[in-house]
Design an enzyme around this catalytic site. Sequence first.
Site, PDB file in Angstrom:
ATOM      1  N   SER A  16       0.801  -1.227   0.000  1.00  0.00           N
ATOM      2  CA  SER A  16       0.000   0.000   0.000  1.00  0.00           C
ATOM      3  C   SER A  16       0.834   1.276   0.000  1.00  0.00           C
ATOM      4  O   SER A  16       0.484   2.231  -0.708  1.00  0.00           O
ATOM      5  CB  SER A  16      -0.971  -0.007   1.184  1.00  0.00           C
ATOM      6  OG  SER A  16      -1.947  -1.012   1.012  1.00  0.00           O
ATOM      7  N   LYS A  65      -9.830  -5.801  10.334  1.00  0.00           N
ATOM      8  CA  LYS A  65     -10.984  -5.387   9.530  1.00  0.00           C
ATOM      9  C   LYS A  65     -12.313  -5.506  10.274  1.00  0.00           C
ATOM     10  O   LYS A  65     -13.222  -4.703  10.063  1.00  0.00           O
ATOM     11  CB  LYS A  65     -11.040  -6.186   8.225  1.00  0.00           C
ATOM     12  CG  LYS A  65      -9.942  -5.823   7.235  1.00  0.00           C
ATOM     13  CD  LYS A  65     -10.153  -6.542   5.909  1.00  0.00           C
ATOM     14  CE  LYS A  65      -9.121  -6.129   4.884  1.00  0.00           C
ATOM     15  NZ  LYS A  65      -9.390  -6.738   3.558  1.00  0.00           N
ATOM     16  N   ASP A 101     -13.230  -3.196  -1.167  1.00  0.00           N
ATOM     17  CA  ASP A 101     -12.808  -4.454  -1.790  1.00  0.00           C
ATOM     18  C   ASP A 101     -13.708  -4.865  -2.951  1.00  0.00           C
ATOM     19  O   ASP A 101     -13.223  -5.262  -4.015  1.00  0.00           O
ATOM     20  CB  ASP A 101     -12.792  -5.578  -0.745  1.00  0.00           C
ATOM     21  CG  ASP A 101     -11.555  -5.537   0.141  1.00  0.00           C
ATOM     22  OD1 ASP A 101     -10.535  -4.975  -0.296  1.00  0.00           O
ATOM     23  OD2 ASP A 101     -11.609  -6.070   1.262  1.00  0.00           O
ATOM     24  N   GLY A 128     -16.166 -16.736   3.876  1.00  0.00           N
ATOM     25  CA  GLY A 128     -15.644 -15.900   4.950  1.00  0.00           C
ATOM     26  C   GLY A 128     -15.755 -14.423   4.617  1.00  0.00           C
ATOM     27  O   GLY A 128     -16.516 -14.015   3.727  1.00  0.00           O
ATOM     28  N   LEU A 214      -8.710 -14.133  -5.300  1.00  0.00           N
ATOM     29  CA  LEU A 214      -8.551 -12.894  -4.545  1.00  0.00           C
ATOM     30  C   LEU A 214      -7.137 -12.756  -3.982  1.00  0.00           C
ATOM     31  O   LEU A 214      -6.713 -11.659  -3.634  1.00  0.00           O
ATOM     32  CB  LEU A 214      -9.563 -12.831  -3.390  1.00  0.00           C
ATOM     33  CG  LEU A 214     -11.049 -12.889  -3.751  1.00  0.00           C
ATOM     34  CD1 LEU A 214     -11.902 -12.522  -2.526  1.00  0.00           C
ATOM     35  CD2 LEU A 214     -11.393 -11.981  -4.910  1.00  0.00           C
TER      36      LEU A 214
END
Length: 270
Positions: A16, A65, A101, A128, A214
């Site tokens: 990031s 998260k 996301d 999940g 992902l």
Amino acid sequence: MDRYAVIGSPVSHSKSPFIHGRFAEATGQSMSYEALEIAPEALAERLAQLHAEGYRGFNVTLPHKLAVARLCGQVSERAQLAGAVNTLLRTEGGWQGDNSDGEGFVTDLRRNCGIGLAGKRVLVIGAGGAARGILQPLLGEKPAELVLSSRNPWKPEEIAEQFKPQGRITPRTHASLKGDLYDVIVNATSTGHQGFMPKLPGPLLAPGGACYDLSYGKAHEPFAAWARAQGAARIADGLGMLVEQAAVSFALWRGVRPETATVLAELRAA
């Protein structure tokens, strides 16, 4: 200079800071971006402290998260549906939570991978938090059928019930998939980080079908091997999703959507 960061534990591996640094350069934004290691037990105290220090926003990675969502004064609808927050925006009294996301996922499919979902039979493996984060925008792409599969039946059933207002999700167990074929298969499990794929029955991919993971990097390798064995015409990892969801966060903070192709190409080259 406005200050931003990614928070997590561990967080030193995060791409990031590189991504947002490139975004800031390209859009002429006066901002800094760093990686901040925060232990789970210190999260609430550190978020209050960082707010007092003037930070403008954060990206949130594992394991925060879920916990971050409970510490927000406001949470967007898509973050509530996802059950997780990956983006924090500063408000006068605290933090507002969002989840980029899902939008990053469908943007990467469309823009970078050339994988369409409209009218397709789509299978999402795993029930999940990662799967929950992509379901709302995935339903918005109008697939002919969306199947959510897990080892146990109760998780997909619970999620399908919750998402009814957004569209129809068919809950299945992995074992019950036998004999079905799908145009697009999305891996939303974390098993690749342990070096394996969930046990799935027989052929599942229709001729000419695509597989999307992902995960990226080494965690993508088990799914990629499985997808090749399925005869996938297109196999994609989640690196593009990482860049595209970062662009969504950046736009929420700065009011400008950065171009992503250059940054993604740099990451691929590296």
